[in-house]
Design an enzyme around this catalytic site. Structure first.
Site, PDB file in Angstrom:
ATOM      1  N   HIS A  65       0.823  -1.208   0.000  1.00 31.97           N
ATOM      2  CA  HIS A  65       0.000   0.000   0.000  1.00 31.97           C
ATOM      3  C   HIS A  65       0.863   1.267   0.000  1.00 31.97           C
ATOM      4  CE1 HIS A  65      -2.582   3.071   2.061  1.00 31.97           C
ATOM      5  NE2 HIS A  65      -3.461   2.577   1.224  1.00 31.97           N
TER       6      HIS A  65
ATOM      7  N   ASP B 197      -8.248  12.446  -6.724  1.00 28.38           N
ATOM      8  CA  ASP B 197      -7.650  11.312  -6.014  1.00 28.38           C
ATOM      9  C   ASP B 197      -8.789  10.492  -5.439  1.00 28.38           C
ATOM     10  OD1 ASP B 197      -5.980   9.573  -4.708  1.00 28.38           O
ATOM     11  OD2 ASP B 197      -5.315  10.994  -3.181  1.00 28.38           O
ATOM     12  N   MET B 198      -9.028   9.313  -5.992  1.00 29.24           N
ATOM     13  CA  MET B 198     -10.244   8.585  -5.622  1.00 29.24           C
ATOM     14  C   MET B 198     -10.025   7.079  -5.686  1.00 29.24           C
ATOM     15  SD  MET B 198     -12.305   9.158  -9.208  1.00 29.24           S
ATOM     16  CE  MET B 198     -11.589  10.792  -9.413  1.00 29.24           C
TER      17      MET B 198
ATOM     18  N   LYS C 108     -20.533   1.528 -15.334  1.00 26.30           N
ATOM     19  CA  LYS C 108     -19.439   2.348 -15.866  1.00 26.30           C
ATOM     20  C   LYS C 108     -18.254   2.366 -14.896  1.00 26.30           C
ATOM     21  CE  LYS C 108     -22.330   5.467 -18.621  1.00 26.30           C
ATOM     22  NZ  LYS C 108     -22.747   6.878 -18.853  1.00 26.30           N
TER      23      LYS C 108
ATOM     24  N   GLY D 264      -9.760  18.800  -6.143  1.00 23.50           N
ATOM     25  CA  GLY D 264      -8.601  19.029  -5.280  1.00 23.50           C
ATOM     26  C   GLY D 264      -8.720  20.233  -4.382  1.00 23.50           C
TER      27      GLY D 264
END
Length: 351
Positions: free
Chosen positions: A118, A176-177, A228, A308
């Site tokens: 990670h 960022d997801m 999707k 952001g």
């Protein structure tokens, strides 16, 4: 209730905890800074909440404290890094430095990573690229936690995707997801704090929708955006693992479940040097123009945010101190005790 603590003291705590399990000083400091930076951004799921897990995995053999990173293949603007089951932050520091150098030389660079773990919040790494005038893309496999659209079995990871473009506005345009409806760490945090998770995030072990965090962890998370989002998650799984010998999520035993598991996580890092197209200044001003136009699109009395903006605002607000959940503080206290480190490494709250 969250209370705030000094950033520097928390970074020192993280660094000393990692050094106590044989992580070298520089790598321990880097990892601690990345975790605390996630807390500063308001992404507690990728912050110091993860430190006890890292330490447990190092002690059990799932993460090697002193890995031998090896560049096993280079060709043109591409390279492959074997991270030797080290901390993901250590691997990504090497990968982002290399990909930026490749992009500076060739106009674009791509680095694939295998045998990693990670790497924390992806924006920490795309920020490094944006600071060098690069457009950055970062993605990764994870442990199995997500079922594809219409499924119930854990086949996919949360497969994070981070995109960033440098801007003259002062803060990169950044998304960022996780490609799951909610981040796995947020579900863990909800369980630790006794909170429910939002509807639509998960199903239980029988495939029924659930808002109970414990049931979600026993079942599976859902991809965002129905079919999707599921398609995007599947493709990111392929991008992150198929270029190397990295494991797919369904081939992986997560260190959350078994601290001794060497996950063989795969990362993919892409960089475009804006100077190779028009110029760095041109791109940064164009990106800033877009950010400002997005913010100006709000309805009367409302506020619109460019991707952001909220995280950058949190970082500015948390410049000197950062909020931590009481459950995280309790886990850090337990961690220090297990390592024989003084409990005064946890600073007094600043609030």
């Amino acid at each position: 209730m969250d209370r705030t603590y000094p950033v520097e003291s928390l970074t020192d705590l993280g660094s000393q905890a990692l050094q106590a399990v044989d992580v070298p000083v520089d790598e321990a400091r880097l990892t601690a800074e990345a975790l605390v930076e996630a807390d500063r951004r308001g992404i507690a799921s990728h912050g110091l909440l993860r430190l006890p897990l890292y330490v447990a995995a190092i002690r059990a053999g799932g993460i090697r404290p002193r890995p031998e990173l090896r560049w096993i293949r280079t060709q043109g603007a591409t390279a492959v890094l074997d991270a030797d089951s080290g901390l993901g932050q250590v691997a990504m520091a090497a990968a982002t430095d290399r990909v930026a150098d490749l992009a500076a030389e060739h106009g674009a660079g791509v680095v694939a990573v295998q045998h990693s773990t990670h790497y924390g919040a992806g924006a920490y790494w795309t920020d490094r690229l944006a600071a060098r005038g690069m457009i950055g893309v970062v993605t990764s496999t994870t442990g199995p936690s997500v079922t594809p659209f219409g499924g119930v079995e854990k086949i996919l990871g949360t497969n994070p995707l981070t995109l960033a473009a440098p801007s003259s506005d002062g803060a990169a345009l950044t998304a960022d997801m996780a490609t799951s409806a909610g981040a796995y760490g947020k579900v863990v945090a909800a369980r630790n704090e006794g909170r429910e998770i939002p509807a639509g995030w998960a199903v239980d072990a029988t495939g029924r929708p659930t808002t109970d965090a414990e049931s979600a962890l026993a079942g599976a998370l859902l991809p965002f955006g129905g079919p999707k989002g599921s398609a995007i998650a599947v493709l990111l799984e392929a991008f992150s693992a198929s270029l190397t010998t990295a494991n797919y999520a369904f081939q992986t035993e997560d260190i959350w479940a078994n601290n001794a598991s060497q996950m063989n996580t795969g990362h993919l890092v892409l960089a475009l040097d804006t100077a190779a197209f028009t110029s760095r200044e041109h791109t940064e001003h164009r990106v800033a123009e877009l950010q400002q136009r997005i913010r100006g699109a709000a309805a009367p009395g409302q506020q619109a945010f460019a991707p952001g903006d909220l995280e950058h605002a949190n970082t500015g607000r948390n410049r000197e101190t950062v909020p931590l959940a009481s459950s995280t503080v309790g886990q850090l206290e337990d961690l220090l005790g297990s390592l024989g480190l003084p409990d005064d490494l946890i600073p007094d709250p600043a609030d």
